[in-house]
Design a protein around this motif. Structure first.
Motif, PDB file in Angstrom:
ATOM      1  N   VAL A 276       0.856  -1.186   0.000  1.00 29.62           N
ATOM      2  CA  VAL A 276       0.000   0.000   0.000  1.00 29.62           C
ATOM      3  C   VAL A 276       0.892   1.237   0.000  1.00 29.62           C
ATOM      4  O   VAL A 276       1.858   1.313   0.766  1.00 29.62           O
ATOM      5  CB  VAL A 276      -0.911   0.006   1.242  1.00 29.62           C
ATOM      6  CG1 VAL A 276      -1.865   1.191   1.200  1.00 29.62           C
ATOM      7  CG2 VAL A 276      -1.691  -1.303   1.325  1.00 29.62           C
ATOM      8  N   VAL A 277       0.577   2.215  -0.856  1.00 26.29           N
ATOM      9  CA  VAL A 277       1.427   3.395  -0.964  1.00 26.29           C
ATOM     10  C   VAL A 277       0.829   4.584  -0.219  1.00 26.29           C
ATOM     11  O   VAL A 277      -0.374   4.627   0.070  1.00 26.29           O
ATOM     12  CB  VAL A 277       1.667   3.779  -2.438  1.00 26.29           C
ATOM     13  CG1 VAL A 277       2.309   2.648  -3.202  1.00 26.29           C
ATOM     14  CG2 VAL A 277       0.370   4.201  -3.111  1.00 26.29           C
ATOM     15  N   ASP A 278       1.689   5.536   0.074  1.00 28.74           N
ATOM     16  CA  ASP A 278       1.317   6.753   0.778  1.00 28.74           C
ATOM     17  C   ASP A 278       0.268   7.521  -0.033  1.00 28.74           C
ATOM     18  O   ASP A 278       0.416   7.694  -1.248  1.00 28.74           O
ATOM     19  CB  ASP A 278       2.576   7.618   0.941  1.00 28.74           C
ATOM     20  CG  ASP A 278       2.379   8.759   1.916  1.00 28.74           C
ATOM     21  OD1 ASP A 278       1.382   9.481   1.765  1.00 28.74           O
ATOM     22  OD2 ASP A 278       3.231   8.916   2.814  1.00 28.74           O
ATOM     23  N   PRO A 279      -0.799   8.015   0.604  1.00 32.98           N
ATOM     24  CA  PRO A 279      -1.818   8.762  -0.140  1.00 32.98           C
ATOM     25  C   PRO A 279      -1.294  10.061  -0.731  1.00 32.98           C
ATOM     26  O   PRO A 279      -1.931  10.647  -1.613  1.00 32.98           O
ATOM     27  CB  PRO A 279      -2.895   9.034   0.923  1.00 32.98           C
ATOM     28  CG  PRO A 279      -2.199   8.911   2.229  1.00 32.98           C
ATOM     29  CD  PRO A 279      -1.156   7.854   2.033  1.00 32.98           C
ATOM     30  N   GLU A 280      -0.132  10.534  -0.272  1.00 33.42           N
ATOM     31  CA  GLU A 280       0.452  11.745  -0.829  1.00 33.42           C
ATOM     32  C   GLU A 280       1.247  11.479  -2.101  1.00 33.42           C
ATOM     33  O   GLU A 280       1.692  12.410  -2.768  1.00 33.42           O
ATOM     34  CB  GLU A 280       1.356  12.411   0.208  1.00 33.42           C
ATOM     35  CG  GLU A 280       0.609  12.906   1.448  1.00 33.42           C
ATOM     36  CD  GLU A 280       1.531  13.595   2.431  1.00 33.42           C
ATOM     37  OE1 GLU A 280       2.737  13.719   2.123  1.00 33.42           O
ATOM     38  OE2 GLU A 280       1.049  14.017   3.494  1.00 33.42           O
TER      39      GLU A 280
END
Length: 281
Positions: A205-209
């Motif tokens: 899962v990647v950073d929402p930014e």
């Protein structure tokens, strides 16, 4: 580790009209005591292409079908033109995506994917897929059923004895987006946890930014026999399947930053199953 044969067997499963095309072609060729080289000269292609047609690792063209009907006639009621029509009109699979489903996915060794909006199709539950498809414009119930069935068929590649390695990057919002409500989404997240336990499935899962890749989802397929990687990149209306492109490794310091470690990811899903995380609005 040799994985080519297992991939080829997956293509030949019942229900794939391309597999029937190849099987009938080989059966009639051998009955007529013709070599692959002899058939290739009549089709105007190479012996390797004939071999790939018989193994169902190449999609036949209309010209292939018409020339085979001329070569073998309509022996035992077999019409290669009719089989070809069933290949190009398989329900539930858009025309622009059929090449990927028919030729790429059944033979791939490694699949890397990124999706900023939804759970990738290969990891969707039937209920999740049905809800997504049912929200399409002017879609009928029959069309939804066909698309769901086609999606479930695609997932069979993960059940092979030697499945491809699946490396999935998803946006954090995918986990929290309430598709169909808490019960349906809870089932989907539990399915992700179950799939992540498989040795060949990796979910990150990647950073929402992170803004890289927000233009659309994409998939990168690594194929056997040192073939060039193939990429499917989404546009607003369809996917574009291209040749090899340079893609930055996710481990690159300048690449996507992981928001949730594998341990935290597992804890998140376990907490959901235990009722510690509330998905209600």
């Amino acid at each position: 580790m040799e994985r080519k044969c297992d991939a080829c067997c997956a293509v030949s499963r019942p229900g794939f009209p391309r597999a029937r095309f190849g099987a009938e072609m080989r059966r009639l060729r051998e009955a007529a005591q013709l070599s692959q080289a002899a058939v290739s000269s009549r089709l105007g292609c190479t012996q390797t292409q004939v071999s790939r047609l018989e193994k169902a690792t190449r999609t036949p063209s209309r010209s292939d079908a018409e020339r085979l009907d001329l070569l073998f006639g309509t022996a035992e009621g077999v019409s290669f033109t009719r089989i070809y029509q069933s290949i190009i009109t398989q329900p539930g699979i858009p025309v622009w995506f059929r090449n990927w489903v028919e030729e790429i996915e059944p033979t791939l060794l490694v699949l890397r994917s990124w999706d900023p909006l939804l759970v990738p199709g290969l990891l969707q539950t039937e209920a999740y897929a049905r809800h997504v498809f049912s929200r399409g414009p002017l879609v009928t119930r029959e069309e939804v059923d066909e698309r769901v069935e086609a999606r479930m068929r695609r997932q069979q590649i993960l059940d092979r004895t030697q499945p491809p390695t699946l490396l999935v990057l998803i946006d954090e919002g995918v986990l929290r987006r309430r598709i169909g409500g808490p019960a349906l989404m809870g089932e989907q997240l539990r399915h992700l946890l179950d799939m992540a336990q498989r040795p060949a499935v990796f979910i990150q899962v990647v950073d929402p930014e992170c803004v890289a890749g927000l233009a659309g989802a994409f998939m990168i397929a690594e194929l056997p026999n040192n073939q060039a990687d193939v990429v499917s990149a989404d546009s607003p209306t369809q996917a574009h399947i291209t040749a090899v492109v340079a893609v930055r490794d996710s481990k690159d310091p300048d690449g996507p930053k992981l928001l949730i470690t594998p341990t935290e990811w597992k804890a998140f899903i376990i907490g959901l199953k235990a009722g510690e995380i509330d998905l209600r609005p």
